[in-house]
Scaffold this motif. Structure first.
Motif, short mmCIF file in Angstrom:
data_model
loop_
_atom_site.label_atom_id
_atom_site.label_comp_id
_atom_site.label_asym_id
_atom_site.label_seq_id
_atom_site.Cartn_x
_atom_site.Cartn_y
_atom_site.Cartn_z
N ASN A 21 62.66 28.84 44.68
CA ASN A 21 63.12 29.12 43.31
C ASN A 21 62.10 29.97 42.58
OD1 ASN A 21 61.57 26.63 43.25
ND2 ASN A 21 62.13 26.48 41.10
N TRP A 22 62.58 30.76 41.65
CA TRP A 22 61.70 31.73 40.97
C TRP A 22 62.30 32.08 39.62
CZ3 TRP A 22 65.24 32.75 44.71
CH2 TRP A 22 66.15 33.79 44.49
N SER A 23 61.55 32.82 38.83
CA SER A 23 62.07 33.24 37.52
C SER A 23 61.49 34.60 37.15
CB SER A 23 61.69 32.21 36.45
OG SER A 23 60.30 32.22 36.26
N LEU A 40 56.60 55.83 32.98
CA LEU A 40 55.73 54.65 32.92
C LEU A 40 56.53 53.41 33.30
CD1 LEU A 40 53.82 55.65 29.67
CD2 LEU A 40 52.95 55.72 32.02
N GLY A 41 56.31 52.90 34.51
CA GLY A 41 57.03 51.73 35.00
C GLY A 41 57.84 52.11 36.22
N ALA A 42 57.60 51.42 37.35
CA ALA A 42 58.23 51.80 38.62
C ALA A 42 59.20 50.74 39.13
CB ALA A 42 57.16 52.09 39.67
N ILE A 96 55.17 58.96 38.67
CA ILE A 96 55.45 57.60 38.20
C ILE A 96 54.13 56.82 38.21
CG2 ILE A 96 56.90 55.56 38.49
CD1 ILE A 96 58.68 57.10 40.33
N LEU A 97 53.82 56.19 37.08
CA LEU A 97 52.61 55.37 37.00
C LEU A 97 53.03 53.92 36.75
CD1 LEU A 97 50.43 57.58 34.59
CD2 LEU A 97 50.53 57.68 37.09
N ASP A 98 52.51 53.00 37.55
CA ASP A 98 52.81 51.57 37.30
C ASP A 98 51.49 50.81 37.20
OD1 ASP A 98 55.59 49.70 37.77
OD2 ASP A 98 53.64 48.67 37.79
N SER A 156 63.76 34.72 29.58
CA SER A 156 63.40 34.36 30.95
C SER A 156 64.64 33.82 31.63
CB SER A 156 62.28 33.32 30.97
OG SER A 156 62.76 32.10 30.51
N THR A 157 64.76 34.10 32.90
CA THR A 157 65.92 33.62 33.65
C THR A 157 65.46 33.13 35.02
OG1 THR A 157 68.12 34.22 34.47
CG2 THR A 157 66.50 35.96 34.47
N GLN A 158 66.20 32.17 35.58
CA GLN A 158 65.76 31.54 36.82
C GLN A 158 66.82 31.63 37.90
OE1 GLN A 158 63.63 27.82 36.42
NE2 GLN A 158 64.27 27.71 34.30
C1 LIG Z 1 66.00 35.98 38.40
C2 LIG Z 1 66.64 37.31 38.10
C3 LIG Z 1 67.86 37.64 38.69
C4 LIG Z 1 68.46 38.87 38.40
N1 LIG Z 1 69.61 39.20 39.05
C5 LIG Z 1 70.20 40.40 38.81
C6 LIG Z 1 71.37 40.78 39.52
O1 LIG Z 1 71.85 40.05 40.39
N2 LIG Z 1 71.95 41.98 39.23
C7 LIG Z 1 71.43 42.82 38.28
O2 LIG Z 1 72.03 43.87 38.03
N3 LIG Z 1 70.30 42.49 37.61
C8 LIG Z 1 69.66 41.31 37.86
N4 LIG Z 1 68.52 40.98 37.20
C9 LIG Z 1 67.99 41.91 36.18
C10 LIG Z 1 67.24 43.06 36.83
O3 LIG Z 1 66.30 42.55 37.76
C11 LIG Z 1 66.51 43.86 35.74
O4 LIG Z 1 67.43 44.21 34.72
C12 LIG Z 1 65.92 45.14 36.31
O5 LIG Z 1 65.12 44.86 37.43
C13 LIG Z 1 65.08 45.84 35.24
O6 LIG Z 1 64.44 46.92 35.88
P1 LIG Z 1 63.37 47.78 35.10
O7 LIG Z 1 62.94 48.86 36.01
O8 LIG Z 1 63.92 48.18 33.77
O9 LIG Z 1 62.16 46.76 34.80
P2 LIG Z 1 61.12 46.11 35.82
O10 LIG Z 1 61.67 45.95 37.18
O11 LIG Z 1 60.58 44.90 35.14
O12 LIG Z 1 59.99 47.22 35.94
C14 LIG Z 1 59.06 47.45 34.91
C15 LIG Z 1 57.79 47.97 35.55
O13 LIG Z 1 56.90 48.40 34.50
C16 LIG Z 1 55.58 48.12 34.92
N5 LIG Z 1 54.68 48.14 33.77
C17 LIG Z 1 54.41 47.16 32.86
N6 LIG Z 1 53.49 47.58 31.97
C18 LIG Z 1 53.17 48.86 32.31
C19 LIG Z 1 52.27 49.83 31.77
N7 LIG Z 1 51.51 49.56 30.69
N8 LIG Z 1 52.17 51.03 32.38
C20 LIG Z 1 52.92 51.32 33.48
N9 LIG Z 1 53.79 50.42 34.04
C21 LIG Z 1 53.92 49.22 33.45
C22 LIG Z 1 55.70 46.76 35.60
O14 LIG Z 1 54.60 46.54 36.48
C23 LIG Z 1 57.03 46.91 36.35
O15 LIG Z 1 56.84 47.34 37.69
C24 LIG Z 1 67.87 39.77 37.47
C25 LIG Z 1 66.64 39.45 36.88
C26 LIG Z 1 66.03 38.24 37.20
C27 LIG Z 1 64.70 37.95 36.57
#
Ligand SMILES: Cc1cc2nc3c(=O)[nH]c(=O)nc-3n(C[C@H](O)[C@H](O)[C@H](O)COP(=O)(O)OP(=O)(O)OC[C@H]3O[C@@H](n4cnc5c(N)ncnc54)[C@H](O)[C@@H]3O)c2cc1C
Length: 375
Positions: free
Chosen positions: A306-308, A8-10, A30-32, A220-222
């Motif tokens: 810019n983004w966050s 759950l989460g892609a 994988i379900l997102d 939150s991070t920017q």
């Molecule tokens: C501005 C910024 C800069 C960053 N820079 C870096 C960097 O330079 N290097 C680094 O290592 N890390 C960096 N990070 C951190 C990194 O992006 C994250 O740690 C990483 O992407 C987390 O991945 P994840 O797959 O765990 O979560 P996510 O990428 O958030 O994926 C979670 C997924 O779950 C899905 N989801 C939510 N609810 C449900 C549900 N009910 N059912 C199914 N799916 C669901 C969402 O749609 C999403 O696609 C940065 C983050 C930010 C915000």
């Protein structure tokens, strides 16, 4: 449709987990809830930085394994994308010296290459940068960055070519669990023997659907990209990643005339569904001021973009992986460093689930260390 695992989460966590499951001979779906390439997940928002600069050898090993994962995917594809092995230049002032020695010890014991410089040596190598005379600089050599906007779509495409079933925009209506899990969704019924939650900041909401709880903090991070039009004689794009230990500000080249800057974090206690990007003037002013401390003689600006986004962190700021309940597993809490840590950690999780491997690499990340799950 049935599979051994439903993930759950892609984002990068879910995608890399399905990759290692497939490599070990297990099927997954994988379900997102949205589209990971355009939704609010963090992966596509990251700066793509990968670094071996950590105070723990287990994280350094996970980063090395993540790099192998990216390498394998790129080699398997016919795409032309390279890892910019720029190195990471960390600045440490006197107040950080004790912390720095933990980083250096971990790097030494992991054979991660680094070099120390004083401000004079560094200004000879990088004349465009300003280094206060009381600061020490460390270059972590095998660190660098990917353009994540280019890389992540390639990773998803490669996984699809391996017959991993992947569904976007899935709304889960109900979940039943008897001998196996049954998900009733807007795209029909999916069943699986086991479930892995990789929902980033949404993970606790997902866990609640299984009557489980995962304890973590959300931040939150920017980030912002600034033009640096009058770059010195050297090409900006050949600079390493810059990182200030004292305040968590980091920067990396984007092109020969632009640099990305980002900062640590602000605690976010709302529902992740309600998180909205706000154009934060204070952040941009702070980043501009920080950029000027790195590049004192440059005309910095304007802001190109810019983004966050959100990230999650455990109580000890180390990843959380392992078992939540019978046949329910979790991977997450990368403390804003999931691009570098998630693939390495997903390999550990897959080895734990499929081969019951609980070794010294896994134990420091084991979710059971907090005993905060439902078992
Ligand atoms: C501005 C910024 C800069 C960053 N820079 C870096 C960097 O330079 N290097 C680094 O290592 N890390 C960096 N990070 C951190 C990194 O992006 C994250 O740690 C990483 O992407 C987390 O991945 P994840 O797959 O765990 O979560 P996510 O990428 O958030 O994926 C979670 C997924 O779950 C899905 N989801 C939510 N609810 C449900 C549900 N009910 N059912 C199914 N799916 C669901 C969402 O749609 C999403 O696609 C940065 C983050 C930010 C915000």
């Amino acid at each position: 449709m049935h599979s051994e695992f439903i993930i759950l989460g892609a984002g990068i966590s879910g995608i890399s987990t399905s990759y290692f499951l497939e490599k070990s001979g297990f099927s997954s779906i994988i379900l997102d809830i949205s589209n990971p390439l355009s939704g609010s997940g963090s992966t596509m928002k990251s700066a793509g930085i990968i670094s071996h600069f950590f105070p723990f050898k287990e994280e350094i090993k996970a980063v090395s394994n993540s790099l192998k994962f990216y390498d394998e995917i790129i080699n398997d594809s016919s795409e032309n994308i390279s890892y910019n092995n720029s190195g990471l230049l960390a600045f440490c002032n006197n107040s950080d010296k004790e912390t720095l020695s933990q980083f250096l010890d971990a790097m030494k014991s992991s054979n991660a290459d680094y070099s120390l410089f004083d401000s004079k040596e560094l200004s000879d190598i990088y004349p465009m940068l300003s280094i206060p005379s009381d600061e020490i600089a460390v270059i972590s050599k095998n660190s660098g960055y990917y353009d994540i906007n280019h890389l992540f779509p390639i990773i998803i495409k490669q996984l699809k070519s391996k017959n991993i079933n992947f569904f976007n925009n899935i709304e889960i209506k109900t979940i039943e669990h008897q001998n196996y899990f049954t998900f009733h969704t807007n795209h029909g019924i999916f069943t699986s023997d086991k479930v892995i939650i990789t929902g980033g900041a949404w993970s606790n909401k997902i866990a609640n659907m299984f009557n489980c709880t995962i304890n973590f903090d959300t931040y939150s991070t920017q980030a912002a990209i600034f033009s640096i039009p009058q770059a010195y004689n050297n090409d900006l794009s050949s600079l390493p990643i810059l990182y200030k230990m004292s305040n968590g500000v980091y920067g990396r080249p984007v092109s020969s005339s632009s640099f990305l800057f980002g900062d640590g974090s602000t605690k976010y206690s709302g529902d992740p569904d309600n998180f909205k990007f706000k154009n934060d003037k204070n952040f941009l002013e702070y980043m501009l001021q920080q950029a000027n401390t790195f590049f004192p003689n440059q005309k910095i600006g304007p802001v190109q973009k810019n983004w966050s986004g959100l990230y999650t962190s455990s109580e000890d700021s180390r990843p959380l992986i392992g078992k939540l309940d019978d046949d329910i597993f979790f991977l997450g809490c990368f403390n804003g460093l999931g691009i570098m840590l998630a693939p390495g950690c997903s390999k550990l999780l897959v080895d734990f689930i499929t081969k019951n491997i609980i070794n010294d690499d896994f134990s420091p990340f084991n979710i059971q260390r907090f005993n905060n799950n439902n078992i």
